[in-house]
Design an enzyme around this catalytic site. Structure first.
Site, short mmCIF file in Angstrom:
data_model
loop_
_atom_site.label_atom_id
_atom_site.label_comp_id
_atom_site.label_asym_id
_atom_site.label_seq_id
_atom_site.Cartn_x
_atom_site.Cartn_y
_atom_site.Cartn_z
N THR A 57 0.83 -1.21 0.00
CA THR A 57 0.00 0.00 0.00
C THR A 57 0.87 1.26 0.00
O THR A 57 2.01 1.23 0.47
CB THR A 57 -0.88 0.07 1.28
OG1 THR A 57 -0.05 -0.11 2.41
CG2 THR A 57 -1.97 -0.98 1.28
N SER A 59 1.12 4.58 1.96
CA SER A 59 0.64 4.95 3.29
C SER A 59 -0.40 6.07 3.22
O SER A 59 -0.47 6.81 2.23
CB SER A 59 1.80 5.43 4.16
OG SER A 59 2.79 4.44 4.23
N THR A 237 10.02 -7.44 5.98
CA THR A 237 10.32 -8.87 5.93
C THR A 237 11.81 -9.14 5.75
O THR A 237 12.48 -8.48 4.97
CB THR A 237 9.53 -9.57 4.80
OG1 THR A 237 9.70 -8.81 3.62
CG2 THR A 237 8.06 -9.63 5.12
N1 SAH Z 1 6.16 4.78 2.40
C1 SAH Z 1 5.74 3.82 1.41
C2 SAH Z 1 5.23 2.58 2.15
C3 SAH Z 1 5.06 1.38 1.26
S1 SAH Z 1 4.49 -0.06 2.12
C4 SAH Z 1 4.62 4.46 0.60
O1 SAH Z 1 3.85 5.25 1.16
O2 SAH Z 1 4.49 4.15 -0.59
C5 SAH Z 1 6.03 -0.72 2.72
C6 SAH Z 1 6.97 -1.26 1.68
O3 SAH Z 1 8.05 -1.89 2.37
C7 SAH Z 1 6.39 -2.31 0.74
O4 SAH Z 1 6.47 -1.85 -0.58
C8 SAH Z 1 7.29 -3.55 0.95
O5 SAH Z 1 7.54 -4.26 -0.24
C9 SAH Z 1 8.55 -2.92 1.53
N2 SAH Z 1 9.40 -3.79 2.35
C10 SAH Z 1 9.01 -4.68 3.32
N3 SAH Z 1 10.08 -5.27 3.88
C11 SAH Z 1 11.19 -4.76 3.27
C12 SAH Z 1 12.58 -4.96 3.42
N4 SAH Z 1 13.07 -5.83 4.30
N5 SAH Z 1 13.44 -4.27 2.63
C13 SAH Z 1 12.96 -3.37 1.72
N6 SAH Z 1 11.64 -3.13 1.53
C14 SAH Z 1 10.76 -3.80 2.29
#
Ligand code: SAH
Length: 243
Positions: A57, A59, A237
């Site tokens: 998503t 945010s 993750t």
């Molecule tokens: N601030 C962003 C938030 C996106 S949601 C916005 O508003 O668009 C969070 C994102 O973190 C996801 O796209 C997911 O793929 C990524 N993510 C989760 N774990 C991660 C990791 N270990 N390293 C890099 N990206 C990660």
């Protein structure tokens, strides 16, 4: 609704408190950060998270505003900023505009398709950021690939919890934002936070109650953390977990 009206709403709800953040969020129009054929685009100027594909998503605008307000005294012209889980790229654009041509913004995203798409979104939303990089040198991040860059920013595909990925950085980042919830504060991110720097990240169990935490590193390198508010974020993750 429009981006301007959304920003006015964020001002009246006190999510936006300073002129700088009002200005930058007015200039970074959220509509560019949704997939072009998105069925949720009618909701783009509502203050809620929206799907951007791949179960991720963008945010809610009030969370973007809180993040920018919390970090804003560390986001100056020339500052170095890291956005972990940069997703749609919305905050990369904001950070890049706020730090100016002498700043340096690094986004890292573990889903290649999102990283690729975010590069296009940033360039379409703010064409001034599409200019060629001012610094010719680029770090090499092991296990990551550079998906795109512009004036003062880069978006990498890679996993930020991979010890090697961000290991080439020292205590360099004046501000770090993490857009996904970690079970505990990741030591590798603390290591690369500059003395006098600030990191904002959600901490807590998956899909459970999580807390937005502010980590500050003082000039001697000592860390202090404070709990700010309850939040719900997608999980941060680790590399060993398959998508
Ligand atoms: N601030 C962003 C938030 C996106 S949601 C916005 O508003 O668009 C969070 C994102 O973190 C996801 O796209 C997911 O793929 C990524 N993510 C989760 N774990 C991660 C990791 N270990 N390293 C890099 N990206 C990660």
């Amino acid at each position: 609704m429009s981006q301007l009206k959304l920003v006015q709403h964020l001002k009246s709800s006190r999510a936006i408190q300073t002129k700088r953040i009002e200005t930058v969020m007015t200039f970074v129009d959220r509509r560019f950060f949704l997939p072009q054929d998105s069925s949720v685009s009618v909701h783009v100027y509502e203050d809620r998270p929206l799907p951007i594909g791949l179960e991720q998503t963008i945010s809610a605008p009030h969370m973007h505003a809180h993040t920018l307000e919390l970090l804003q005294d560390r986001i100056k012209l020339g500052s170095k900023i890291l956005d972990v889980g940069s997703g749609s790229g919305y905050l990369v654009s904001c950070f890049a505009l706020l730090t100016g041509p002498t700043g340096f913004v690094v986004g890292i995203e573990k889903m290649r398709e999102l990283a690729e798409r975010s590069v296009q979104s940033i360039k379409r939303a703010n064409p001034e950021l599409a200019l060629p990089p001012t610094q010719s040198t680029s770090p090499s991040l092991p296990g990551c690939s550079l998906e795109g860059s512009g004036l003062n920013w880069q978006v990498w595909y890679g996993n930020a919890l991979d010890e090697e990925a961000l290991g080439c950085f020292g205590e360099e980042f004046d501000a770090i934002h993490v857009g996904a919830a970690a079970e505990s504060i990741p030591p590798n991110l603390c290591r690369i936070l500059a003395r006098g720097g600030k990191m904002v990240l959600p901490v807590g169990r998956r899909w459970d109650s999580q807390t937005l935490v502010l980590v500050e590193k003082d000039e001697k390198g000592k860390r202090h953390s404070s709990d700010l508010m309850g939040v719900i974020y997608v999980p941060l993750t680790p590399p060993e977990e398959e998508d």
